[in-house]
Scaffold this motif. Structure first.
Motif, PDB file in Angstrom:
ATOM      1  N   ALA A   1       0.808  -1.227   0.000  1.00  8.01           N
ATOM      2  CA  ALA A   1       0.000   0.000   0.000  1.00  8.01           C
ATOM      3  C   ALA A   1       0.834   1.267   0.000  1.00  8.01           C
ATOM      4  N   THR A   2       2.152   1.144   0.130  1.00  4.06           N
ATOM      5  CA  THR A   2       3.004   2.333   0.122  1.00  4.06           C
ATOM      6  C   THR A   2       2.931   3.013  -1.239  1.00  4.06           C
ATOM      7  N   ARG A   3       2.436   4.221  -1.246  1.00  6.34           N
ATOM      8  CA  ARG A   3       2.290   4.977  -2.491  1.00  6.34           C
ATOM      9  C   ARG A   3       2.825   6.389  -2.272  1.00  6.34           C
ATOM     10  N   PRO A   4       4.113   6.633  -2.550  1.00  6.03           N
ATOM     11  CA  PRO A   4       4.633   7.998  -2.364  1.00  6.03           C
ATOM     12  C   PRO A   4       3.860   8.987  -3.220  1.00  6.03           C
ATOM     13  N   LYS A   5       3.510  10.117  -2.615  1.00  3.09           N
ATOM     14  CA  LYS A   5       2.783  11.152  -3.351  1.00  3.09           C
ATOM     15  C   LYS A   5       3.679  11.718  -4.449  1.00  3.09           C
ATOM     16  N   PRO A   6       3.168  11.821  -5.683  1.00  7.48           N
ATOM     17  CA  PRO A   6       4.009  12.370  -6.765  1.00  7.48           C
ATOM     18  C   PRO A   6       4.504  13.775  -6.419  1.00  7.48           C
ATOM     19  N   CYS A   7       5.760  14.023  -6.690  1.00  9.06           N
ATOM     20  CA  CYS A   7       6.368  15.323  -6.398  1.00  9.06           C
ATOM     21  C   CYS A   7       6.188  16.243  -7.612  1.00  9.06           C
ATOM     22  N   LYS A   8       5.651  17.428  -7.374  1.00 11.35           N
ATOM     23  CA  LYS A   8       5.363  18.344  -8.476  1.00 11.35           C
ATOM     24  C   LYS A   8       6.621  18.693  -9.250  1.00 11.35           C
ATOM     25  N   LEU A   9       7.729  18.898  -8.549  1.00 11.47           N
ATOM     26  CA  LEU A   9       8.966  19.270  -9.226  1.00 11.47           C
ATOM     27  C   LEU A   9       9.553  18.105 -10.016  1.00 11.47           C
ATOM     28  N   ALA A  10       9.248  16.888  -9.611  1.00 11.77           N
ATOM     29  CA  ALA A  10       9.732  15.728 -10.371  1.00 11.77           C
ATOM     30  C   ALA A  10       8.948  15.561 -11.666  1.00 11.77           C
ATOM     31  N   ASP A  11       7.670  15.949 -11.642  1.00  7.26           N
ATOM     32  CA  ASP A  11       6.811  15.765 -12.812  1.00  7.26           C
ATOM     33  C   ASP A  11       6.864  16.930 -13.796  1.00  7.26           C
ATOM     34  N   ASN A  12       7.472  18.039 -13.401  1.00  2.51           N
ATOM     35  CA  ASN A  12       7.487  19.226 -14.259  1.00  2.51           C
ATOM     36  C   ASN A  12       8.932  19.700 -14.438  1.00  2.51           C
ATOM     37  N   PRO A  13       9.637  19.196 -15.454  1.00  2.86           N
ATOM     38  CA  PRO A  13      11.057  19.550 -15.621  1.00  2.86           C
ATOM     39  C   PRO A  13      11.281  21.034 -15.871  1.00  2.86           C
ATOM     40  N   THR A  14      10.347  21.720 -16.511  1.00  4.00           N
ATOM     41  CA  THR A  14      10.508  23.167 -16.752  1.00  4.00           C
ATOM     42  C   THR A  14      10.487  23.930 -15.439  1.00  4.00           C
ATOM     43  N   LEU A  15       9.507  23.617 -14.601  1.00  5.50           N
ATOM     44  CA  LEU A  15       9.424  24.263 -13.294  1.00  5.50           C
ATOM     45  C   LEU A  15      10.642  23.910 -12.443  1.00  5.50           C
ATOM     46  N   ARG A  16      11.067  22.646 -12.503  1.00  3.98           N
ATOM     47  CA  ARG A  16      12.233  22.234 -11.721  1.00  3.98           C
ATOM     48  C   ARG A  16      13.475  23.008 -12.151  1.00  3.98           C
ATOM     49  N   ALA A  17      13.654  23.226 -13.441  1.00  2.84           N
ATOM     50  CA  ALA A  17      14.831  23.959 -13.931  1.00  2.84           C
ATOM     51  C   ALA A  17      14.810  25.397 -13.438  1.00  2.84           C
ATOM     52  N   ILE A  18      13.625  26.012 -13.413  1.00  6.51           N
ATOM     53  CA  ILE A  18      13.510  27.393 -12.921  1.00  6.51           C
ATOM     54  C   ILE A  18      13.870  27.457 -11.445  1.00  6.51           C
ATOM     55  N   VAL A  19      13.339  26.526 -10.661  1.00  6.12           N
ATOM     56  CA  VAL A  19      13.616  26.521  -9.217  1.00  6.12           C
ATOM     57  C   VAL A  19      15.106  26.296  -8.965  1.00  6.12           C
ATOM     58  N   GLU A  20      15.721  25.374  -9.687  1.00  4.46           N
ATOM     59  CA  GLU A  20      17.152  25.128  -9.512  1.00  4.46           C
ATOM     60  C   GLU A  20      17.974  26.368  -9.854  1.00  4.46           C
ATOM     61  N   GLU A  21      17.584  27.055 -10.916  1.00  4.55           N
ATOM     62  CA  GLU A  21      18.331  28.255 -11.326  1.00  4.55           C
ATOM     63  C   GLU A  21      18.221  29.351 -10.270  1.00  4.55           C
ATOM     64  N   LYS A  22      17.042  29.521  -9.687  1.00  6.30           N
ATOM     65  CA  LYS A  22      16.863  30.550  -8.664  1.00  6.30           C
ATOM     66  C   LYS A  22      17.593  30.174  -7.375  1.00  6.30           C
ATOM     67  N   LEU A  23      17.574  28.896  -7.022  1.00  9.99           N
ATOM     68  CA  LEU A  23      18.316  28.467  -5.837  1.00  9.99           C
ATOM     69  C   LEU A  23      19.804  28.711  -6.018  1.00  9.99           C
ATOM     70  N   ALA A  24      20.315  28.449  -7.227  1.00  9.42           N
ATOM     71  CA  ALA A  24      21.736  28.671  -7.506  1.00  9.42           C
ATOM     72  C   ALA A  24      22.095  30.150  -7.426  1.00  9.42           C
ATOM     73  N   ARG A  25      21.087  31.025  -7.609  1.00  6.09           N
ATOM     74  CA  ARG A  25      21.310  32.466  -7.453  1.00  6.09           C
ATOM     75  C   ARG A  25      21.080  32.922  -6.011  1.00  6.09           C
ATOM     76  N   ARG A  26      20.935  31.932  -5.120  1.00  4.61           N
ATOM     77  CA  ARG A  26      20.781  32.157  -3.686  1.00  4.61           C
ATOM     78  C   ARG A  26      19.437  32.807  -3.324  1.00  4.61           C
ATOM     79  N   TRP A  27      18.423  32.597  -4.151  1.00  6.94           N
ATOM     80  CA  TRP A  27      17.077  32.996  -3.763  1.00  6.94           C
ATOM     81  C   TRP A  27      16.562  31.982  -2.745  1.00  6.94           C
ATOM     82  N   SER A  28      15.804  32.441  -1.766  1.00  6.98           N
ATOM     83  CA  SER A  28      15.208  31.522  -0.806  1.00  6.98           C
ATOM     84  C   SER A  28      13.977  30.863  -1.435  1.00  6.98           C
ATOM     85  N   PRO A  29      13.576  29.685  -0.947  1.00 10.50           N
ATOM     86  CA  PRO A  29      12.345  29.063  -1.457  1.00 10.50           C
ATOM     87  C   PRO A  29      11.135  29.980  -1.364  1.00 10.50           C
ATOM     88  N   GLN A  30      11.050  30.804  -0.313  1.00 11.80           N
ATOM     89  CA  GLN A  30       9.909  31.711  -0.185  1.00 11.80           C
ATOM     90  C   GLN A  30       9.942  32.780  -1.268  1.00 11.80           C
TER      91      GLN A  30
END
Length: 384
Positions: A121-150
């Protein structure tokens, strides 16, 4: 790290670990008090990312252990699947699937079937960033620029207001960084977070660290109303931050716009006269409307505040003893600065150009308190 590193923790021990973590206790004393290996506790916390997993619950529609035991007794008595389904209160197809999945009539065992069902019955909830490579690339780029998640969260909402698929909450970003099992963001991106931590830690209450009184001072309560309500620009909060071997840098934060100035002190000299002269040299480069007041704590470095006021015309106000929170904008900005100016760094190795570059990068980062405008934008608007 394998499962053996944390499987030895019982549910009771896990409850105690999280209870102590919430109270601000570190892993080592927690392990010692619970009689556990420190490595076991740390391995468990790192795998969880410092975030307690939601407890698993059996779905209401699933067969319970008691129902499986009833099925097992019925099979042992030679009853038909349809007769067993009536006594269990389930459909014949449910009972039939249960028996066939777990060894058939001869090999069905209730406890073993229940354990296997719980595992399946173990069903990990799908991760939004794993399913959306465009969004994931944007988040990674902003993190690399030292933007906070907020900051990333707020910027995405402003940039893609009608595209929910291009928005992600700051909590999801933190969890994707910290929780290994989600794995959508590169783990090394945690080094761009201000704390640099690889696990989340609960917020603790820090004891104030105020200093002694200064003669001929004006108390913070004597500041004009326009300072307190941040109505106009030109009112600053200041402090010293220290690096390796007590090497200091002066920080000035404008209260209305959170605009930052970093001021290097010649040869790391933080005696009162040197600080007063360095601050005066920086303040006098500002337009008149941006040089109105300065709020400082009761540190010895501002003993020459009257000398500073004579040189600049800027009145200095002092906080209460042990009350750094009264300079909240400056304290918050000093926390952001530790990402660029860690305590292990000797600040005397930095030039004023280096400090200006750090201040410029912070002034060009969006801030939640400014509705995700940058301090530079806010200052430009205030001056207009």
């Amino acid at each position: 790290m394998g499962h053996g590193d944390y499987e030895r923790l019982t549910p009771e021990a896990i409850d105690q670990v999280w209870l102590r973590m919430r109270s601000g206790q570190a892993a080592k004393p927690t392990a010692r008090e619970l009689g556990l290996c420190t490595g076991t506790v740390r391995a468990y916390l790192i795998r969880c990312g410092g975030i307690r997993p939601e407890p698993r619950r059996r779905a209401s529609g699933r067969l319970s252990l008691a129902e499986r035991e009833e099925i097992s007794r019925g099979l042992a008595a030679g009853r038909s699947v349809r007769a067993i389904s009536v006594s269990v209160g389930r459909s014949p197809s449910t009972v039939s699937r249960e028996v066939n999945t777990n060894g058939g009539r001869r090999r069905y065992r209730a406890a073993r079937a229940d354990l296997a069902a719980w595992s399946r019955a173990t069903r990990p909830k799908p991760c939004k960033l794993a399913d959306n490579p465009t969004l994931r690339a944007i988040v990674e780029e902003k993190l690399a620029r030292r933007w906070s998640p907020q900051q990333i969260d707020g910027w995405l909402k402003l940039t893609y207001p009608k595209r929910p698929e291009m928005q992600v909450s700051h909590e999801s970003i933190y969890r994707t960084l910290y929780v290994q099992s989600r794995g959508a963001l590169r783990k090394e991106l945690t080094r761009y977070l201000r704390t640099g931590r690889v696990i989340r830690r609960p917020k603790g209450v820090r004891l104030p660290d105020g200093r002694g009184g200064r003669p001929n001072t004006l108390h913070i309560s004597q500041r004009p109303a326009e300072v307190s309500d941040r109505a106009v620009p030109g009112h600053w909060e200041g402090d010293l931050v220290f690096g390796k071997n007590m090497s200091p840098v002066a920080t000035l934060v404008e209260r209305k716009t959170r605009f930052l100035m970093l001021i290097g002190l010649p040869r790391g000299d933080h005696r009162a006269d040197a600080v007063a002269d360095a601050l005066a040299a920086a303040i006098t480069t500002l337009p008149t409307q941006l040089a109105k007041s300065l709020t400082w704590d009761l540190g010895h470095e501002m003993a020459q505040h009257q000398r500073f006021t004579v040189q600049t015309g800027v009145q200095v106000y002092f906080c209460d003893p042990k009350s750094p929170w009264q300079r909240g904008s400056n304290e918050n900005t000093n926390g952001l600065l530790r990402q660029y100016l860690p305590r292990r760094l000797d600040f005397r190795t930095l030039t004023q150009a280096d400090l200006d570059a750090i201040a410029r990068e912070l002034n060009e980062r969006p801030r939640q308190t400014l509705d995700f405008k940058t301090p530079s934008q806010a200052l430009a608007e205030a001056l207009r």
